[in-house]
Design a protein around this motif. Structure first.
Motif, PDB file in Angstrom:
ATOM      1  N   ALA A 185      22.670 -20.194 -73.822  1.00  0.00           N
ATOM      2  CA  ALA A 185      21.627 -19.653 -75.081  1.00  0.00           C
ATOM      3  C   ALA A 185      22.419 -18.838 -75.830  1.00  0.00           C
ATOM      4  O   ALA A 185      22.135 -18.304 -77.439  1.00  0.00           O
ATOM      5  CB  ALA A 185      20.354 -18.489 -74.706  1.00  0.00           C
ATOM      6  N   ALA A 186      23.711 -19.110 -75.222  1.00  0.00           N
ATOM      7  CA  ALA A 186      24.439 -18.184 -76.417  1.00  0.00           C
ATOM      8  C   ALA A 186      24.781 -17.007 -76.292  1.00  0.00           C
ATOM      9  O   ALA A 186      25.063 -16.594 -77.186  1.00  0.00           O
ATOM     10  CB  ALA A 186      24.814 -19.127 -78.100  1.00  0.00           C
TER      11      ALA A 186
ATOM     12  N   VAL B  77      21.052 -16.916 -63.124  1.00  0.00           N
ATOM     13  CA  VAL B  77      20.922 -16.122 -64.426  1.00  0.00           C
ATOM     14  C   VAL B  77      22.059 -15.734 -66.005  1.00  0.00           C
ATOM     15  O   VAL B  77      20.940 -16.058 -66.482  1.00  0.00           O
ATOM     16  CB  VAL B  77      20.186 -14.922 -64.496  1.00  0.00           C
ATOM     17  CG1 VAL B  77      20.518 -13.502 -65.554  1.00  0.00           C
ATOM     18  CG2 VAL B  77      19.231 -14.752 -63.814  1.00  0.00           C
ATOM     19  N   LEU B  78      22.957 -15.933 -65.035  1.00  0.00           N
ATOM     20  CA  LEU B  78      24.114 -15.210 -66.329  1.00  0.00           C
ATOM     21  C   LEU B  78      24.410 -17.414 -67.164  1.00  0.00           C
ATOM     22  O   LEU B  78      24.756 -16.599 -67.794  1.00  0.00           O
ATOM     23  CB  LEU B  78      25.338 -15.377 -66.051  1.00  0.00           C
ATOM     24  CG  LEU B  78      25.855 -14.094 -65.403  1.00  0.00           C
ATOM     25  CD1 LEU B  78      26.309 -13.664 -64.636  1.00  0.00           C
ATOM     26  CD2 LEU B  78      25.230 -13.468 -66.058  1.00  0.00           C
ATOM     27  N   THR B  79      23.925 -18.553 -65.969  1.00  0.00           N
ATOM     28  CA  THR B  79      23.887 -19.683 -67.157  1.00  0.00           C
ATOM     29  C   THR B  79      22.763 -19.675 -67.858  1.00  0.00           C
ATOM     30  O   THR B  79      22.923 -20.222 -69.016  1.00  0.00           O
ATOM     31  CB  THR B  79      23.845 -20.975 -65.823  1.00  0.00           C
ATOM     32  OG1 THR B  79      24.509 -21.131 -64.452  1.00  0.00           O
ATOM     33  CG2 THR B  79      23.761 -22.138 -66.577  1.00  0.00           C
TER      34      THR B  79
ATOM     35  N   LEU C 266      15.953 -16.586 -70.465  1.00  0.00           N
ATOM     36  CA  LEU C 266      15.819 -16.007 -69.048  1.00  0.00           C
ATOM     37  C   LEU C 266      14.159 -17.047 -68.685  1.00  0.00           C
ATOM     38  O   LEU C 266      14.063 -17.272 -67.661  1.00  0.00           O
ATOM     39  CB  LEU C 266      15.380 -14.466 -68.805  1.00  0.00           C
ATOM     40  CG  LEU C 266      17.232 -14.241 -69.123  1.00  0.00           C
ATOM     41  CD1 LEU C 266      17.659 -12.694 -69.369  1.00  0.00           C
ATOM     42  CD2 LEU C 266      18.152 -14.927 -67.999  1.00  0.00           C
ATOM     43  N   GLN C 267      13.125 -15.943 -69.725  1.00  0.00           N
ATOM     44  CA  GLN C 267      12.018 -16.892 -69.659  1.00  0.00           C
ATOM     45  C   GLN C 267      11.661 -18.573 -69.262  1.00  0.00           C
ATOM     46  O   GLN C 267      11.201 -19.255 -68.098  1.00  0.00           O
ATOM     47  CB  GLN C 267      10.987 -16.487 -70.291  1.00  0.00           C
ATOM     48  CG  GLN C 267      10.688 -14.987 -70.388  1.00  0.00           C
ATOM     49  CD  GLN C 267       9.900 -14.664 -71.453  1.00  0.00           C
ATOM     50  OE1 GLN C 267       9.889 -15.253 -72.689  1.00  0.00           O
ATOM     51  NE2 GLN C 267       9.270 -12.938 -71.426  1.00  0.00           N
ATOM     52  N   LYS C 268      12.876 -19.072 -69.950  1.00  0.00           N
ATOM     53  CA  LYS C 268      12.110 -20.786 -70.007  1.00  0.00           C
ATOM     54  C   LYS C 268      13.041 -21.221 -68.868  1.00  0.00           C
ATOM     55  O   LYS C 268      12.389 -21.874 -67.869  1.00  0.00           O
ATOM     56  CB  LYS C 268      13.184 -21.462 -70.987  1.00  0.00           C
ATOM     57  CG  LYS C 268      14.052 -22.832 -71.262  1.00  0.00           C
ATOM     58  CD  LYS C 268      14.321 -23.081 -72.628  1.00  0.00           C
ATOM     59  CE  LYS C 268      14.788 -24.406 -72.483  1.00  0.00           C
ATOM     60  NZ  LYS C 268      15.606 -24.806 -73.516  1.00  0.00           N
ATOM     61  N   ALA C 269      14.030 -19.967 -68.383  1.00  0.00           N
ATOM     62  CA  ALA C 269      15.024 -20.176 -66.970  1.00  0.00           C
ATOM     63  C   ALA C 269      14.766 -19.680 -65.943  1.00  0.00           C
ATOM     64  O   ALA C 269      14.928 -20.277 -64.768  1.00  0.00           O
ATOM     65  CB  ALA C 269      16.541 -20.124 -66.684  1.00  0.00           C
ATOM     66  N   GLY C 270      13.082 -19.646 -65.690  1.00  0.00           N
ATOM     67  CA  GLY C 270      11.838 -18.883 -64.709  1.00  0.00           C
ATOM     68  C   GLY C 270      12.646 -18.038 -64.034  1.00  0.00           C
ATOM     69  O   GLY C 270      12.153 -17.497 -63.574  1.00  0.00           O
TER      70      GLY C 270
END
Length: 144
Positions: free
Chosen positions: A93-94, A86-88, A128-132
């Motif tokens: 995304a800065a 999550v943090l990555t 977050l959405q892009k990362a699933g």
């Protein structure tokens, strides 16, 4: 998707946390998650409750300074590296995390994290959405 959170400013003295919990309990308001940050003289109590507007009204009627803020609630994989994922996504995304805390969510086996992003909220949610990563809305999280 935003979750409304109460931020409550309290003097750092005996009984203040108990008085807030009692006022909300007496009003039938359930505390679902919380975080406390303190300094020598005051603290900030952050609450996720089942009825944020009623809780704000109750607290103001008890002369308690509070405000409603939007935060984001996400699922975190319950395994090593779950929070790092999550943090990555946010780091890539800065997006700066102003603060975060975990809440107990007995309905599932995955921890739920509450994040505050400030002005970067839209960028954070997109990352977050892009990362699933699953994002909650109030109905989903609180069962409203």
């Amino acid at each position: 998707m935003a979750i409304r959170q109460l931020s409550i400013f309290l003097e750092n003295r005996v009984g203040r946390l108990a008085s807030v919990a009692k006022a909300l309990g007496d009003a039938g308001i359930n505390i679902r998650g919380l975080s406390v940050a303190d300094t020598k003289d005051f603290g900030i109590l952050r609450l996720i409750v089942d009825d944020v507007v009623a809780a704000e009204n109750v607290l103001r009627s008890h002369d308690t300074v509070c405000q409603i803020n939007d935060v984001t609630a996400v699922d975190v994989d319950n395994q090593p590296g779950g929070l790092a994922k999550v943090l990555t996504a946010l780091n890539e995304a800065a997006v700066n995390v102003e603060y975060m805390y975990a809440i107990a969510e007995p309905k599932g086996v995955r921890p739920v994290m509450i994040f505050r992003f400030g002005d970067a909220k839209d960028a954070a949610m997109a990352a977050l959405q892009k990362a699933g990563v699953h994002l909650y809305d109030e109905q989903d999280l609180l069962g409203k």
